[in-house]
Design a protein around this motif. Sequence first.
Motif, PDB file in Angstrom:
ATOM      1  N   PHE A   1     -21.902  27.734 -10.514  1.00  0.00           N
ATOM      2  CA  PHE A   1     -20.596  27.492  -9.910  1.00  0.00           C
ATOM      3  C   PHE A   1     -20.553  26.018  -9.501  1.00  0.00           C
ATOM      4  O   PHE A   1     -21.316  25.584  -8.634  1.00  0.00           O
ATOM      5  CB  PHE A   1     -20.395  28.375  -8.677  1.00  0.00           C
ATOM      6  CG  PHE A   1     -20.292  29.842  -8.991  1.00  0.00           C
ATOM      7  CD1 PHE A   1     -19.064  30.417  -9.258  1.00  0.00           C
ATOM      8  CD2 PHE A   1     -21.429  30.643  -9.015  1.00  0.00           C
ATOM      9  CE1 PHE A   1     -18.967  31.775  -9.543  1.00  0.00           C
ATOM     10  CE2 PHE A   1     -21.344  31.997  -9.295  1.00  0.00           C
ATOM     11  CZ  PHE A   1     -20.105  32.558  -9.568  1.00  0.00           C
TER      12      PHE A   1
ATOM     13  N   CYS B   1     -16.149  24.846  -7.377  1.00  0.00           N
ATOM     14  CA  CYS B   1     -15.248  26.009  -7.352  1.00  0.00           C
ATOM     15  C   CYS B   1     -14.772  26.259  -5.929  1.00  0.00           C
ATOM     16  O   CYS B   1     -15.446  25.911  -4.962  1.00  0.00           O
ATOM     17  CB  CYS B   1     -15.970  27.250  -7.881  1.00  0.00           C
ATOM     18  SG  CYS B   1     -16.419  27.124  -9.627  1.00  0.00           S
ATOM     19  N   THR B   2     -13.611  26.892  -5.826  1.00  0.00           N
ATOM     20  CA  THR B   2     -13.051  27.247  -4.526  1.00  0.00           C
ATOM     21  C   THR B   2     -12.774  28.742  -4.489  1.00  0.00           C
ATOM     22  O   THR B   2     -12.183  29.297  -5.422  1.00  0.00           O
ATOM     23  CB  THR B   2     -11.735  26.479  -4.271  1.00  0.00           C
ATOM     24  OG1 THR B   2     -12.009  25.078  -4.332  1.00  0.00           O
ATOM     25  CG2 THR B   2     -11.152  26.826  -2.912  1.00  0.00           C
TER      26      THR B   2
ATOM     27  N   TRP C   1     -25.138  26.800  -7.037  1.00  0.00           N
ATOM     28  CA  TRP C   1     -23.886  26.505  -6.352  1.00  0.00           C
ATOM     29  C   TRP C   1     -23.843  25.008  -6.065  1.00  0.00           C
ATOM     30  O   TRP C   1     -24.717  24.473  -5.406  1.00  0.00           O
ATOM     31  CB  TRP C   1     -23.816  27.272  -5.032  1.00  0.00           C
ATOM     32  CG  TRP C   1     -23.949  28.746  -5.201  1.00  0.00           C
ATOM     33  CD1 TRP C   1     -25.105  29.469  -5.261  1.00  0.00           C
ATOM     34  CD2 TRP C   1     -22.899  29.692  -5.354  1.00  0.00           C
ATOM     35  NE1 TRP C   1     -24.831  30.795  -5.435  1.00  0.00           N
ATOM     36  CE2 TRP C   1     -23.483  30.966  -5.500  1.00  0.00           C
ATOM     37  CE3 TRP C   1     -21.505  29.582  -5.385  1.00  0.00           C
ATOM     38  CZ2 TRP C   1     -22.732  32.123  -5.662  1.00  0.00           C
ATOM     39  CZ3 TRP C   1     -20.754  30.735  -5.548  1.00  0.00           C
ATOM     40  CH2 TRP C   1     -21.368  31.987  -5.679  1.00  0.00           C
TER      41      TRP C   1
ATOM     42  N   CYS D   1     -19.159  23.847  -3.852  1.00  0.00           N
ATOM     43  CA  CYS D   1     -18.165  24.924  -3.792  1.00  0.00           C
ATOM     44  C   CYS D   1     -17.634  25.047  -2.376  1.00  0.00           C
ATOM     45  O   CYS D   1     -18.331  24.733  -1.402  1.00  0.00           O
ATOM     46  CB  CYS D   1     -18.793  26.251  -4.236  1.00  0.00           C
ATOM     47  SG  CYS D   1     -19.243  26.257  -5.979  1.00  0.00           S
TER      48      CYS D   1
END
Length: 126
Positions: free
Chosen positions: A77, A80-81, A103, A106
């Motif tokens: 990811f 990303c939100t 991650w 994010c």
Amino acid sequence: MRYESRESLPEGWEEGVLRYCEIFGIHFDGRGPEGAVLDSTFEACSWYWSLFNTANFVGVNFRRCEFSGVSFAGCRFVECTFEDCQFTEDSFGKPCRFKENRWYRCQFVRTDKPVALIAEITSLEP
């Protein structure tokens, strides 16, 4: 491109690449993304018992989405939100699972992170 039903998604989208798409109001039961999703938005979508295995999400916005008993394994990811999303238990009381995901930058806006996700993110910090 905007998609509002599973039938309207391109054939084989789960293993392919979705780019610059808006996916709205679709309920996914079972199989989830395993390819790449780039600069796209999922809004008011839900996943039940889906497997997000080794998928790559870059610049993806998840808005008002629900993940019930979803397994996230080996995903990436990037930027990303997750906005107004929910990570819930499935009908058997099993939570979402997170294993060996990456991650990077994010954001979680008005989204409660489940304990398993917090533990995974914390274990990746230097």
